[in-house]
Design a protein around this motif. Structure first.
Motif, PDB file in Angstrom:
ATOM      1  N   UNK A 184      -7.990 -17.877   2.929  1.00 51.41           N
ATOM      2  CA  UNK A 184      -7.609 -16.782   3.815  1.00 51.41           C
ATOM      3  C   UNK A 184      -6.857 -15.685   3.067  1.00 51.41           C
ATOM      4  N   UNK A 185      -7.100 -14.436   3.468  1.00 48.96           N
ATOM      5  CA  UNK A 185      -6.481 -13.296   2.805  1.00 48.96           C
ATOM      6  C   UNK A 185      -6.303 -12.159   3.803  1.00 48.96           C
ATOM      7  N   UNK A 186      -5.564 -11.149   3.376  1.00 44.18           N
ATOM      8  CA  UNK A 186      -5.406  -9.915   4.143  1.00 44.18           C
ATOM      9  C   UNK A 186      -5.831  -8.734   3.282  1.00 44.18           C
ATOM     10  N   UNK A 187      -6.528  -7.804   3.881  1.00 46.84           N
ATOM     11  CA  UNK A 187      -6.896  -6.548   3.231  1.00 46.84           C
ATOM     12  C   UNK A 187      -6.038  -5.449   3.857  1.00 46.84           C
ATOM     13  N   UNK A 235      -8.364   9.898   1.326  1.00 48.53           N
ATOM     14  CA  UNK A 235      -8.881   9.714  -0.032  1.00 48.53           C
ATOM     15  C   UNK A 235      -8.344   8.384  -0.540  1.00 48.53           C
ATOM     16  N   UNK A 236      -9.232   7.491  -0.949  1.00 48.75           N
ATOM     17  CA  UNK A 236      -8.819   6.189  -1.472  1.00 48.75           C
ATOM     18  C   UNK A 236      -8.762   6.246  -2.991  1.00 48.75           C
ATOM     19  N   UNK A 237      -7.618   5.877  -3.548  1.00 47.69           N
ATOM     20  CA  UNK A 237      -7.461   5.803  -4.999  1.00 47.69           C
ATOM     21  C   UNK A 237      -7.713   4.353  -5.401  1.00 47.69           C
ATOM     22  N   UNK A 238      -8.796   4.060  -6.113  1.00 46.58           N
ATOM     23  CA  UNK A 238      -9.148   2.668  -6.385  1.00 46.58           C
ATOM     24  C   UNK A 238      -8.193   2.011  -7.381  1.00 46.58           C
ATOM     25  N   UNK A 239      -8.153   0.685  -7.303  1.00 44.99           N
ATOM     26  CA  UNK A 239      -7.344  -0.094  -8.232  1.00 44.99           C
ATOM     27  C   UNK A 239      -6.612  -1.200  -7.504  1.00 44.99           C
ATOM     28  N   UNK A 240      -6.824  -2.447  -7.930  1.00 46.70           N
ATOM     29  CA  UNK A 240      -6.078  -3.591  -7.398  1.00 46.70           C
ATOM     30  C   UNK A 240      -4.917  -3.874  -8.328  1.00 46.70           C
ATOM     31  N   UNK A 241      -3.717  -3.914  -7.786  1.00 50.06           N
ATOM     32  CA  UNK A 241      -2.532  -4.098  -8.627  1.00 50.06           C
ATOM     33  C   UNK A 241      -2.555  -5.443  -9.356  1.00 50.06           C
ATOM     34  N   UNK A 242      -3.020  -6.481  -8.709  1.00 51.87           N
ATOM     35  CA  UNK A 242      -3.034  -7.793  -9.361  1.00 51.87           C
ATOM     36  C   UNK A 242      -4.032  -7.834 -10.522  1.00 51.87           C
ATOM     37  N   UNK A 243      -5.117  -7.065 -10.407  1.00 56.29           N
ATOM     38  CA  UNK A 243      -6.179  -7.100 -11.418  1.00 56.29           C
ATOM     39  C   UNK A 243      -6.025  -6.020 -12.484  1.00 56.29           C
ATOM     40  N   UNK A 244      -5.262  -4.978 -12.198  1.00 61.76           N
ATOM     41  CA  UNK A 244      -5.203  -3.811 -13.079  1.00 61.76           C
ATOM     42  C   UNK A 244      -3.905  -3.826 -13.903  1.00 61.76           C
ATOM     43  N   UNK A 245      -3.973  -4.076 -15.221  1.00 61.50           N
ATOM     44  CA  UNK A 245      -2.756  -4.173 -16.032  1.00 61.50           C
ATOM     45  C   UNK A 245      -1.968  -2.873 -16.137  1.00 61.50           C
ATOM     46  N   UNK A 246      -2.580  -1.736 -15.807  1.00 63.31           N
ATOM     47  CA  UNK A 246      -1.863  -0.456 -15.872  1.00 63.31           C
ATOM     48  C   UNK A 246      -0.946  -0.247 -14.665  1.00 63.31           C
ATOM     49  N   UNK A 247      -0.894  -1.216 -13.764  1.00 62.86           N
ATOM     50  CA  UNK A 247      -0.074  -1.103 -12.564  1.00 62.86           C
ATOM     51  C   UNK A 247       0.859  -2.309 -12.457  1.00 62.86           C
ATOM     52  N   UNK A 248       2.018  -2.096 -11.854  1.00 58.88           N
ATOM     53  CA  UNK A 248       2.942  -3.205 -11.602  1.00 58.88           C
ATOM     54  C   UNK A 248       2.423  -4.062 -10.440  1.00 58.88           C
ATOM     55  N   UNK A 304       0.840  -1.198   0.000  1.00 63.00           N
ATOM     56  CA  UNK A 304       0.000   0.000   0.000  1.00 63.00           C
ATOM     57  C   UNK A 304       0.878   1.253   0.000  1.00 63.00           C
ATOM     58  N   UNK A 305       0.789   2.082  -1.047  1.00 64.97           N
ATOM     59  CA  UNK A 305       1.509   3.354  -1.040  1.00 64.97           C
ATOM     60  C   UNK A 305       0.640   4.441  -0.413  1.00 64.97           C
ATOM     61  N   UNK A 306       1.167   5.118   0.583  1.00 61.67           N
ATOM     62  CA  UNK A 306       0.416   6.174   1.270  1.00 61.67           C
ATOM     63  C   UNK A 306       1.180   7.486   1.128  1.00 61.67           C
ATOM     64  N   UNK A 307       0.500   8.511   0.646  1.00 59.67           N
ATOM     65  CA  UNK A 307       1.100   9.847   0.595  1.00 59.67           C
ATOM     66  C   UNK A 307       0.264  10.777   1.473  1.00 59.67           C
ATOM     67  N   UNK A 308       0.956  11.696   2.157  1.00 61.23           N
ATOM     68  CA  UNK A 308       0.303  12.546   3.144  1.00 61.23           C
ATOM     69  C   UNK A 308       0.746  13.986   2.979  1.00 61.23           C
ATOM     70  N   UNK A 309      -0.121  14.908   3.376  1.00 63.89           N
ATOM     71  CA  UNK A 309       0.220  16.328   3.352  1.00 63.89           C
ATOM     72  C   UNK A 309      -0.533  17.044   4.452  1.00 63.89           C
ATOM     73  N   UNK A 310       0.135  18.018   5.042  1.00 67.81           N
ATOM     74  CA  UNK A 310      -0.521  18.907   5.992  1.00 67.81           C
ATOM     75  C   UNK A 310      -1.046  20.099   5.214  1.00 67.81           C
ATOM     76  N   UNK A 311      -2.359  20.241   5.171  1.00 61.02           N
ATOM     77  CA  UNK A 311      -2.973  21.283   4.359  1.00 61.02           C
ATOM     78  C   UNK A 311      -2.886  22.664   4.998  1.00 61.02           C
ATOM     79  N   UNK A 340      -2.679  -4.385  -3.833  1.00 56.98           N
ATOM     80  CA  UNK A 340      -3.378  -5.654  -3.997  1.00 56.98           C
ATOM     81  C   UNK A 340      -4.552  -5.692  -3.024  1.00 56.98           C
ATOM     82  N   UNK A 341      -5.712  -6.078  -3.510  1.00 59.80           N
ATOM     83  CA  UNK A 341      -6.924  -5.997  -2.695  1.00 59.80           C
ATOM     84  C   UNK A 341      -7.088  -7.258  -1.848  1.00 59.80           C
ATOM     85  N   UNK A 342      -8.008  -7.182  -0.893  1.00 60.94           N
ATOM     86  CA  UNK A 342      -8.255  -8.315  -0.017  1.00 60.94           C
ATOM     87  C   UNK A 342      -8.813  -9.529  -0.729  1.00 60.94           C
TER      88      UNK A 342
END
Length: 229
Positions: free
Chosen positions: A177-180, A197-210, A96-103, A146-148
């Protein structure tokens, strides 16, 4: 080049009217530590106008401060900065990539939350380090991972992780059994009072992602990015 891109205005009284910029790259760039990395980094710099500091990610929970230079690759799974003219990068292929900012002030951060990182709460440690730099109005973008339904693990590992982070407990679409990890990260951010803010997309299912689970050792790395413009 970008799978997702977003902007948010900062408090003009505290951050000189700057904006925070957030992006997640796609499979057209490979940001592994490999021969093509310098060209990929230069392409990002040309597209955004800033250099990006990266980490040697080892699936732990250490967080480092970056004081204004992209040079060097510290061993860490979280990094934070109050510097201008510098972007931060987290690289993944299923984690899971997480980016953060103090607004309010423009303090920025990134975290690499794999299975061990979720267990050891690297996200909360990153938030805490940002608050030490003066962050008060934190927002996070949880990138594609990768999704649960796809992240199959042994039952004993699911029990171990869920004992510490209950929201990670999951089952694959084929009934094993799986992990989310995304749910775990979101719960940790919410417990720290961070807007998500959640950016949707499962890496295993989405060919545009590694994806390492899909492509094995041939998998590249995509990135979560945050910088000020």
């Amino acid at each position: 080049m970008f799978f997702f891109r977003d902007t948010a205005d900062l408090d003009p009284d505290r951050a000189s009217g700057s904006r925070v910029e957030v992006a997640f790259t796609d499979a057209s760039l490979d940001l592994r530590e490999a021969a093509g990395l310098p060209a990929a980094l230069e392409a990002l710099r040309s597209a955004t106008g800033v250099p990006f500091a990266r980490m040697d990610q080892v699936h732990a929970a250490d967080v480092v401060d970056r004081e204004g230079a992209a040079d060097g690759v510290p061993t860490a799974d979280g990094q934070v900065s109050a510097a201008r003219e510098l972007g931060l990068m987290v690289r993944v292929a299923d984690c899971v990539p997480v980016v953060l900012a103090d607004l309010a002030s423009g303090v920025i951060g990134v975290a690499h939350a794999g299975r061990r990182g979720v267990q050891e709460d690297v996200v909360t440690r990153t938030v805490e380090r940002m608050r030490l730099l003066g962050a008060t109005e934190l927002a996070a973008w949880v990138g594609p991972h990768i999704c649960g339904r796809c992240y199959e693990v042994p039952a004993t590992l699911r029990e171990e992780v869920a004992a510490r982070v209950p929201s990670t407990y999951a089952e694959t679409s084929w009934g094993t059994p799986a992990l989310d990890l995304g749910a775990g990260v979101t719960a940790q951010l919410a417990a720290s009072g961070v807007a998500v803010t959640t950016v949707p997309g499962c890496t295993r299912e989405e060919p545009r992602l590694h994806s390492y689970r899909r492509d094995g050792d041939a998998a590249g790395r995509f990135a979560g990015l945050v910088w000020l413009s």
